[in-house]
Design a protein around this motif. Structure first.
Motif, short mmCIF file in Angstrom:
data_model
loop_
_atom_site.label_atom_id
_atom_site.label_comp_id
_atom_site.label_asym_id
_atom_site.label_seq_id
_atom_site.Cartn_x
_atom_site.Cartn_y
_atom_site.Cartn_z
N TRP A 131 24.98 14.38 30.69
CA TRP A 131 26.21 14.04 31.39
C TRP A 131 25.96 14.17 32.88
O TRP A 131 25.34 15.14 33.33
CB TRP A 131 27.33 15.02 31.01
CG TRP A 131 27.83 14.91 29.60
CD1 TRP A 131 27.13 15.15 28.45
CD2 TRP A 131 29.14 14.54 29.19
NE1 TRP A 131 27.92 14.97 27.35
CE2 TRP A 131 29.17 14.60 27.77
CE3 TRP A 131 30.31 14.19 29.88
CZ2 TRP A 131 30.31 14.31 27.03
CZ3 TRP A 131 31.44 13.90 29.15
CH2 TRP A 131 31.45 13.94 27.73
N GLU B 47 29.69 11.32 23.34
CA GLU B 47 28.25 11.35 23.06
C GLU B 47 27.90 10.38 21.93
O GLU B 47 26.87 9.69 21.98
CB GLU B 47 27.83 12.77 22.71
CG GLU B 47 27.91 13.72 23.91
CD GLU B 47 27.52 15.14 23.57
OE1 GLU B 47 27.18 15.40 22.39
OE2 GLU B 47 27.55 16.00 24.48
N ILE C 60 25.82 9.97 30.15
CA ILE C 60 27.25 9.70 30.20
C ILE C 60 27.73 9.79 31.64
O ILE C 60 27.56 10.81 32.30
CB ILE C 60 28.04 10.68 29.32
CG1 ILE C 60 27.66 10.47 27.85
CG2 ILE C 60 29.56 10.48 29.49
CD1 ILE C 60 28.31 11.46 26.90
#
Length: 331
Positions: free
Chosen positions: A262, A286, A297
Motif C-alpha cells: 500500500w 487487496e 494499492i
C-alpha cells in the motif's frame, strides 16, 4: 402544518443539514418544505416558478421562496398543490392522454387526482428554504434532498429502520404530487425519480433522484448517517464462515509471500476509517488488486475498485470519523 405530520420527535435541523451535506453528499442544500395555512412570512419571497421548482431555488441558490395561487407558472403543479381549480383537461389529466401516446385516460386521471393532489385550500402557500435556515417559528413539513441512488438507499430507508415500512416509490407521477400531496395523505418517506417536467425544472442530472422525508422521520437521519455498521459481522451473519475464510486466505497469501503493498496515501485513507470498515475494506482492496494485476494499492486503485461495484471514492471518505475536508488532500 398538515395534521398528519404533527407528532414529531425533536431533531436539530443544523445537525441534520450538516450530515446530509457532508456524509450524505446531497446536492447543494437540504431543503425544508413548509405548508403555510396563511400567507408565507418574511423572509420568504414569492417566486412565479413551477411549484416543484422551489426545491431548486432553495437547494442550488439558498433562497427562501414560496408559491401560491397567484404566484406560480404551472397549472398542473398549482392544482396538485391544492391552490387552484384548473381547466378540466388539467384536473382530469386528459392533457396527458391527449398529448402522449402512452397514457390511457384512466391512468392520466389517476395520476392527477387522489393522493397525488393536496386537497384544495390545505395550504395558502408552500415555501422552501435551506434546512438550516428555517426562520424561527416556522414549522417544517418535509425535508427534500437530491442525491445519488447509493445515498437514496440509505437516506430513503430512515423509516425502514424504525418499523420496517419501506419508502413509497414514485416514477412517472408529477413531482409536485410527490413533494406536497403524498406526504400529507400518508406521512411516509418518498423516493422519487421525479417526472420529466419535475426533473427538467429542477435541472436534475441523469444520476440524481429525490428523497422526500416527512419531518416525523427526520430524527432518524442522524441515526442512519451517523452509524458505523460492522460490515464484516454483517457479512459473516448472512454468509457463515465469511470472516474466518477471508482471514485464512489472507494468512495463506502472507505465508506464500503474496503481500500487496500500500502506498502512503492509500494507507492514510484506510486508517481514517473506523476499525470495522478497515477490517472489511483492507482485504477487499487487496483481493481486487491481485485480481486486476496491481502490485501496489494506490488511491487510484481504491477509486477503481469502488467504481467497479457502482460506488465512488467519496463513499469511502463519507464513512470516516473526521470531516471529509481533511481527506481531500489525498485526491
Amino acid at each position: 402544518m398538515a395534521a398528519s405530520l404533527e407528532t414529531v420527535e425533536e431533531f436539530d435541523p443544523t445537525e441534520v443539514a450538516d450530515l446530509l451535506r457532508r456524509r450524505g453528499r446531497v446536492r447543494g442544500e437540504p431543503v425544508a418544505i413548509t405548508l403555510f395555512e396563511h400567507e408565507a412570512p418574511e423572509p420568504y419571497a414569492a417566486k412565479p416558478v413551477e411549484p416543484c421548482a422551489i426545491v431548486r431555488e432553495a437547494m442550488d441558490f439558498g433562497q427562501h421562496v414560496y408559491v401560491d395561487a397567484d404566484h406560480h407558472s404551472c397549472l398542473a403543479g398549482a392544482w396538485q398543490a391544492g391552490f387552484i381549480d384548473p381547466p378540466e383537461e388539467i384536473s382530469s389529466g386528459s392533457y396527458l392522454a391527449t398529448h402522449t401516446d402512452f397514457f390511457t385516460p384512466e391512468g392520466a386521471m389517476a395520476v392527477k387526482n387522489g393522493n397525488n393532489v393536496l386537497p384544495h385550500g390545505t395550504a395558502a402557500a408552500i415555501g422552501a428554504c435551506p434546512l438550516d435556515q428555517v426562520p424561527e417559528g416556522v414549522g417544517i413539513d418535509v425535508i427534500v434532498v437530491v442525491c445519488d441512488p447509493s445515498i437514496a438507499a440509505m437516506v430513503g430507508g430512515v423509516r425502514v429502520a424504525v418499523d420496517g415500512t419501506p419508502p413509497t416509490g414514485a416514477a412517472g407521477t408529477s413531482l409536485c404530487g410527490d413533494l406536497f400531496a403524498l406526504p400529507w395523505h400518508d406521512p411516509n418517506v418518498v423516493v422519487s425519480t421525479g417526472d420529466v417536467g419535475g426533473r427538467m425544472f429542477n435541472k436534475v442530472k441523469p444520476h440524481e433522484m429525490f428523497v422526500i422525508i416527512p419531518v416525523r422521520w427526520a430524527h432518524m437521519i442522524p441515526v442512519v448517517l451517523g452509524s458505523r455498521p460492522d460490515l464484516t459481522g454483517l457479512l459473516d451473519s448472512i454468509k457463515p464462515g465469511y470472516a474466518a475464510e477471508r482471514e485464512a486466505k489472507r494468512a495463506a497469501r502472507a505465508e506464500a509471500g503474496e503481500v500487496v503493498e500500500w502506498d502512503d496515501e492509500a494507507v492514510a485513507l484506510l486508517e481514517a476509517a473506523p476499525a470495522a470498515i478497515r477490517d472489511f475494506a483492507g482485504p477487499t482492496m487487496e483481493e481486487y488488486a491481485r485480481e486486476n494485476g496491481h502490485a501496489r494499492i494506490t488511491v487510484t486503485v481504491i477509486s477503481a475498485q469502488m467504481e467497479s461495484i457502482g460506488m465512488r471514492l467519496d463513499d469511502v471518505m463519507a464513512l470516516t470519523h473526521g470531516p471529509l475536508e481533511t481527506l481531500s488532500l489525498i485526491h
